[in-house]
Design a protein around this motif. Sequence first.
Motif, mmCIF file in Angstrom:
data_model
loop_
_atom_site.group_PDB
_atom_site.id
_atom_site.type_symbol
_atom_site.label_atom_id
_atom_site.label_comp_id
_atom_site.label_asym_id
_atom_site.label_seq_id
_atom_site.Cartn_x
_atom_site.Cartn_y
_atom_site.Cartn_z
ATOM 1 N N CYS A 256 0.828 -1.202 0.000
ATOM 2 C CA CYS A 256 0.000 0.000 0.000
ATOM 3 C C CYS A 256 0.863 1.254 0.000
ATOM 4 O O CYS A 256 1.986 1.267 0.502
ATOM 5 N N LYS A 257 0.285 2.283 -0.570
ATOM 6 C CA LYS A 257 0.984 3.556 -0.732
ATOM 7 C C LYS A 257 0.935 4.355 0.568
ATOM 8 O O LYS A 257 -0.117 4.475 1.193
ATOM 9 N N CYS A 273 -3.670 0.662 -2.962
ATOM 10 C CA CYS A 273 -3.053 -0.627 -2.645
ATOM 11 C C CYS A 273 -3.018 -1.462 -3.919
ATOM 12 O O CYS A 273 -4.007 -1.528 -4.649
ATOM 13 N N ASP A 274 -1.893 -2.109 -4.178
ATOM 14 C CA ASP A 274 -1.701 -2.954 -5.356
ATOM 15 C C ASP A 274 -1.216 -4.326 -4.930
ATOM 16 O O ASP A 274 -0.744 -4.527 -3.799
ATOM 17 N N ALA A 298 -6.526 1.851 -10.555
ATOM 18 C CA ALA A 298 -6.510 3.034 -9.697
ATOM 19 C C ALA A 298 -7.328 2.816 -8.431
ATOM 20 O O ALA A 298 -7.251 3.631 -7.500
ATOM 21 N N ASN A 299 -8.130 1.730 -8.359
ATOM 22 C CA ASN A 299 -8.819 1.369 -7.124
ATOM 23 C C ASN A 299 -7.818 0.699 -6.187
ATOM 24 O O ASN A 299 -6.613 0.757 -6.413
ATOM 25 N N TRP A 300 -8.291 0.023 -5.175
ATOM 26 C CA TRP A 300 -7.374 -0.732 -4.321
ATOM 27 C C TRP A 300 -7.657 -2.217 -4.472
ATOM 28 O O TRP A 300 -8.788 -2.652 -4.434
ATOM 29 N N PHE A 315 -9.163 -12.175 -5.579
ATOM 30 C CA PHE A 315 -8.732 -11.032 -4.782
ATOM 31 C C PHE A 315 -9.921 -10.118 -4.537
ATOM 32 O O PHE A 315 -11.007 -10.305 -5.108
ATOM 33 N N ILE A 316 -9.710 -9.141 -3.699
ATOM 34 C CA ILE A 316 -10.727 -8.152 -3.390
ATOM 35 C C ILE A 316 -10.363 -6.839 -4.080
ATOM 36 O O ILE A 316 -9.232 -6.361 -3.961
ATOM 37 N N ARG A 317 -11.317 -6.298 -4.819
ATOM 38 C CA ARG A 317 -11.144 -4.958 -5.387
ATOM 39 C C ARG A 317 -12.097 -4.020 -4.655
ATOM 40 O O ARG A 317 -13.293 -4.298 -4.551
ATOM 41 N N GLY A 318 -11.561 -2.949 -4.157
ATOM 42 C CA GLY A 318 -12.359 -2.024 -3.380
ATOM 43 C C GLY A 318 -12.677 -0.755 -4.134
ATOM 44 O O GLY A 318 -11.915 -0.309 -4.996
ATOM 45 N N ILE A 319 -13.812 -0.187 -3.811
ATOM 46 C CA ILE A 319 -14.195 1.106 -4.356
ATOM 47 C C ILE A 319 -14.647 1.979 -3.198
ATOM 48 O O ILE A 319 -14.975 1.491 -2.112
ATOM 49 N N LEU A 320 -14.646 3.279 -3.419
ATOM 50 C CA LEU A 320 -15.123 4.213 -2.415
ATOM 51 C C LEU A 320 -16.567 4.571 -2.706
ATOM 52 O O LEU A 320 -16.940 4.834 -3.847
ATOM 53 N N THR A 321 -17.380 4.580 -1.665
ATOM 54 C CA THR A 321 -18.776 4.981 -1.810
ATOM 55 C C THR A 321 -19.049 6.136 -0.869
ATOM 56 O O THR A 321 -18.388 6.294 0.156
#
Length: 681
Positions: A256-257, A273-274, A298-300, A315-321
């Motif tokens: 993670c950044k 996070c990549d 560009a997501n995590w 894997f898990i891909r996350g988005i912001l809501t």
Amino acid sequence: MRNLFLIFFLLLFSTCSTAQFAQWDTKNKKAIKYVESAIEKTRELDQSTGLPNYAGAMPLIEKAIEKDPNFTDAYRMKADFAIRLGDKTTAIDAYRSAIAVNPELSSTGYIYFELAQLEWSNGEYVEGLAHAQKYTSIPGANPEFKEDVLWLIKNCEFAIESKKHPKPYKPINVGVGVNSEDPEYLPTLTVDQKQLLFTRLVSNSSGYIQEDFFTSTDMNGYWGNAAPMPPNINTPFNEGGPTFAPDGRTLIFVGCKDERYGYGEGRRGYGSCDLFITEKIGNKWVDPINLPGRVNTANWETQPSLSSDGTTLFFIRGILTGSGRTNQKRGDIYMSKIEPNGAWGEPVKLPDNVNTPNSESSVFIHADGRTLYFSSNGHLGFGGYDLYKTEMQPDGSWSDPENLGYPINTHENENAIIVYPDGELAIIGSDKPGGLGASDLYTFKMPDDIKPTRTIYMSGTVFDNVTKDKLEAEFTLIDLETKKEVVRSFSDRANGSFVVTLPINKNYALSVQKDKYNPYSVNFNLNVAENSNEPYHMDVPMEPMYSKSAIRLDNVFFDLDSYVLRKESFVELDLVTQFLNENPKVKIELQGHTDARGDDAHNLELSTNRAKSVMTYLIEKGIEASRLTSKGFGETKPYTYNEGDQTIELTEAYIDGLASEKEKNKAHQLNRRTVYLITAQ
């Protein structure tokens, strides 16, 4: 939309301000003064958290209630502050007190909905069910929340019924070798069950808190003292969520950044996070690189889990809501396949019966390649995040997720599980009381009804049969029943070793290929005694092309007394075709052999026709007939092999002297063979 607003999101519906309580439901001036002072206190910042000072406001609310025990607005404000402080018990008591003072407190009944959610998330399911049902009976109840209330009722009913049928569950702390005062979580395990890798939250010499990897080795039944991964893996920033390849030599993990320093020296990423990948060569881990392909965005991307054949990554891909202070991360489960060039292909989101409008996390694909465990707060459950399993069906779809049950799941957050290849044991991360730190790893025996398909690991070494040098070579394992490839990988370039996991009680074909060597093939039945955890071992001797040894085609099959190729043979013969195409100067002689049972002349004819059948297949696949010859030998050349310093020839007399029918049948099987010899190259 089935969306339960959990404890941390309740603040969206209970914002406190002076305007909200412009008309207090008390005439006690001292009580009102204390309430208004509490509101002013929340406009200060708590120096320890940087958040509004709800803790400082709480004593003022208590004093307001002391002045007027019937002050329902004060009780509601107390509940609101307790929610923000993460104190569900106090919030529940405050709401119940408000209702006790005035059961008809709100014409919309929303207080009953808030209370029911809190009770469900706190494990008080009977009370939560009653208050949710009360909400549905209030004539003025807000219809906007009807669907959420009905979903809450289903969850309470599910939890009440499930607790009547508890699973056998006795978690045991994995011990001081792994667990410490720091939190440990997100484990992964090599398929031989000898090495445990996990994430630990640590603080460095500068006081900076971040995540690092630690490894522990099995020491005859207990886990040895954990050691940190080397500094080219562990950086001063966050690493977490690791997954091993089956052989333990490839590691995919999350980096993670840091807002100040990026991903750390030498690493580049696309999002917050990549996923990164590293490989162990000999005893050294190479510097990680960003996972090649189209997984990272560009997501995590986080919490990877690699299938046992190394070809599928979950894997898990996350988005912001939301936005502002209501900005929340939610995750979905994705799946990516490896492409021929070694890069990972465009990920596919798992279907909506697995992913929910809420959040999924901590995905784990079992070694059987079809049983997926994960955590979610969007399926029927006990509160917070629960653990579930889903199974891939023959058509590629996924079964509806099954809650792992009580008390594996509770009203607390359960958010990570890995299951041993044999399906008998699991490791879970938990912050349950009595641990060594804030979060520890525990092991427990898997209940029968949530076990995956039992698998066992197979190990071996690839080597040059002449020089005995260890070799890196590509190997493939195929399920002979389904004709599907179940594993494709490489042996270790330093020591020639390989480790894979396979479902038991199936027939497999192993094929190994390397440039300048003859292909190697063998078929075997992975029959394993019940409750046996002994690994299956198979060494692979590779014959150099210059060798004069005959190469057995053990995955070429004929029916009894027939020379018609069975379709199971095509995989093997296609590899021979590939070998001949890659070595256009090579010529071979195909030879057929039988055992000594039956008529001599018939055996000679049968072996001759079987060799011709193989040659015909290769010609049909495009191999020039001038490069191929065939010959049958019947029973005249028994199979010969070396055992120590002794050469064994499986003659009829030798076989008759064997002690058991099983040994005799095996010897006859070795004599029945199709082979080839290189006659020119």
